[in-house]
Design an enzyme around this catalytic site. Structure first.
Site, short mmCIF file in Angstrom:
data_model
loop_
_atom_site.label_atom_id
_atom_site.label_comp_id
_atom_site.label_asym_id
_atom_site.label_seq_id
_atom_site.Cartn_x
_atom_site.Cartn_y
_atom_site.Cartn_z
N ASP A 1 0.85 -1.19 0.00
CA ASP A 1 0.00 0.00 0.00
C ASP A 1 0.89 1.24 0.00
OD1 ASP A 1 -2.56 1.53 0.54
OD2 ASP A 1 -1.42 2.05 2.33
N GLU B 1 -2.49 0.35 -4.31
CA GLU B 1 -2.14 -0.87 -3.59
C GLU B 1 -2.33 -2.09 -4.48
OE1 GLU B 1 -4.67 -0.89 -0.17
OE2 GLU B 1 -6.51 -0.84 -1.34
#
Length: 390
Positions: free
Chosen positions: A21, A151
């Site tokens: 992420d 992500e």
């Protein structure tokens, strides 16, 4: 009656997963492009920043820390006037914030040093592609699953031994070393910090590791695997902190005596199926750390007859963004009302826009996953955010 489910983890599939992420992605891109540190700069990306009702699309960690605001909010929720950067007594009182001279001085100090910038989706997509290229230095395209623009999952099962040849190291140690290299490469090449949830078991546990531990560690990495289910997955404090459980589902679980993840994991799956259908059984498996999806063939639920929508034919061409946002906001409001009426929640927002015959523009089709909700505010924010992304 107490029912304790038993999972034979030795028979469950195992893979080495990194879920990566980008920390405050949009805001970080804006900071880096200005030569600023993404972790120490107060910045937010706002649609219609010159408007008191501007939509906050993203914000830096410092902005969130100072103003206690997460993404997807409005300018009028901030405790200062975005034009004058002066403390707003009305907004602060409405939100129950302190009115002390020290707090007012603190807010005005940071308000004057906060950057409010418009979104630049083309730039974010450009950075996303650059990061995707970095991913491909560690795994093949088939081993990479983008989860959103900031992500994605990487299955490193086939490449761990290639990057870390030391035979004395465990696969858990190798996964951590390779993940650290990916973090380093992303930072060196883009200036963006990343957080990584890892698992030597499955994608679900990697995602839970990211959300519940990695974001709070010094290395910004954490590994949750089958052996950690009882000590880590079951220790998640709130039902709503678990992937796939929103506030409404949490209330329904509370009604049958389930107040935490450990109780969910040890509930009778037959009871859960009776009360919630297939979703109940899926939640039971997830609470026990079992995930039937993988990076190469992600689980896709059957959505037939499970959608609620709204459509509208406009009387003329709309060119101004404000006009389009108004129409979509009203449509999102109607969908939210129907969701609540049917006691349902949405986990995905889809938008389809067709242009008039006077233009040659192709139709727009886009969708995004969201946390389960039937809130008008949350659905409207999700729709507008997805519109801006496209």
């Amino acid at each position: 009656m107490i029912f304790v489910g038993y999972i034979d983890y030795s028979s469950e599939p195992k893979s080495d997963i990194a879920f990566i992420d980008m920390k405050s992605f949009y805001a970080s891109v804006e900071c880096v492009d200005r030569g600023l540190n993404p972790l120490t700069t107060s910045l937010c990306v706002m649609s219609n920043a010159d408007n008191a009702s501007g939509l906050i699309l993203a914000s830096s960690p410092m902005f969130k820390k100072i103003f206690h605001k997460t993404n997807v909010g409005r300018a009028y929720d901030l405790p200062f006037n975005i034009r004058t950067r002066k403390f707003s007594y009305y907004k602060a009182k409405k939100q129950g914030l302190p009115m002390t001279p020290e707090y007012i001085q603190y807010i005005e100090y940071w308000a004057k040093r906060t950057l409010i910038v418009p979104p630049r989706m083309e730039r974010y997509i450009e950075k996303n592609l650059q990061i995707f290229d970095i991913f491909q230095q560690y795994a093949s395209r088939d081993d990479i699953l983008p989860y959103s623009i900031d992500e994605g999952f990487i299955d490193l099962t086939a490449s761990l031994n290639y990057f870390v040849e030391e035979p004395t190291l465990s696969r858990k140690e190798k996964l951590d070393l390779v993940s650290a290299r990916i973090q380093r490469d992303i930072w060196r090449q883009t200036g963006i910090y990343s957080t990584i949830g890892m698992s030597n078991s499955n994608p679900l546990l990697a995602k839970l590791a990211l959300d519940n531990e990695a974001k709070h560690t010094k290395t910004m990495r954490a590994n949750w695997s089958y052996e950690d289910v009882e000590s880590k997955v079951w220790a998640i404090p709130n039902l709503t902190d678990f992937w796939g459980i929103g506030s409404r589902m949490a209330k329904r679980l509370n009604q049958i005596g389930i107040t935490n993840i450990q109780e969910l994991a040890n509930a009778n799956p037959d009871l859960l199926k009776t009360k919630f259908g297939v979703i109940g059984v899926q939640l039971w498996f997830h609470a026990n750390g079992v995930d039937e999806s993988n990076v190469h063939h992600p689980y896709v639920p059957n959505l037939a007859n499970r959608s609620i929508g709204n459509s509208q034919i406009l009387p003329r061409d709309y060119y101004e963004q404000a006009e389009v946002e108004l129409v979509l906001s009203e449509m999102a409001k109607q969908v939210a009302i129907r969701l609540r009426k049917n006691h349902k929640q949405a986990t995905k927002v889809s938008i389809h826009v067709s242009y008039s015959k006077l233009t040659d523009l192709p139709s727009l089709n886009t969708q995004m996953k969201i946390e389960a909700t039937n809130s008008t505010k949350e659905l409207t924010a999700a729709v507008l955010l997805e519109l801006l992304r496209n």
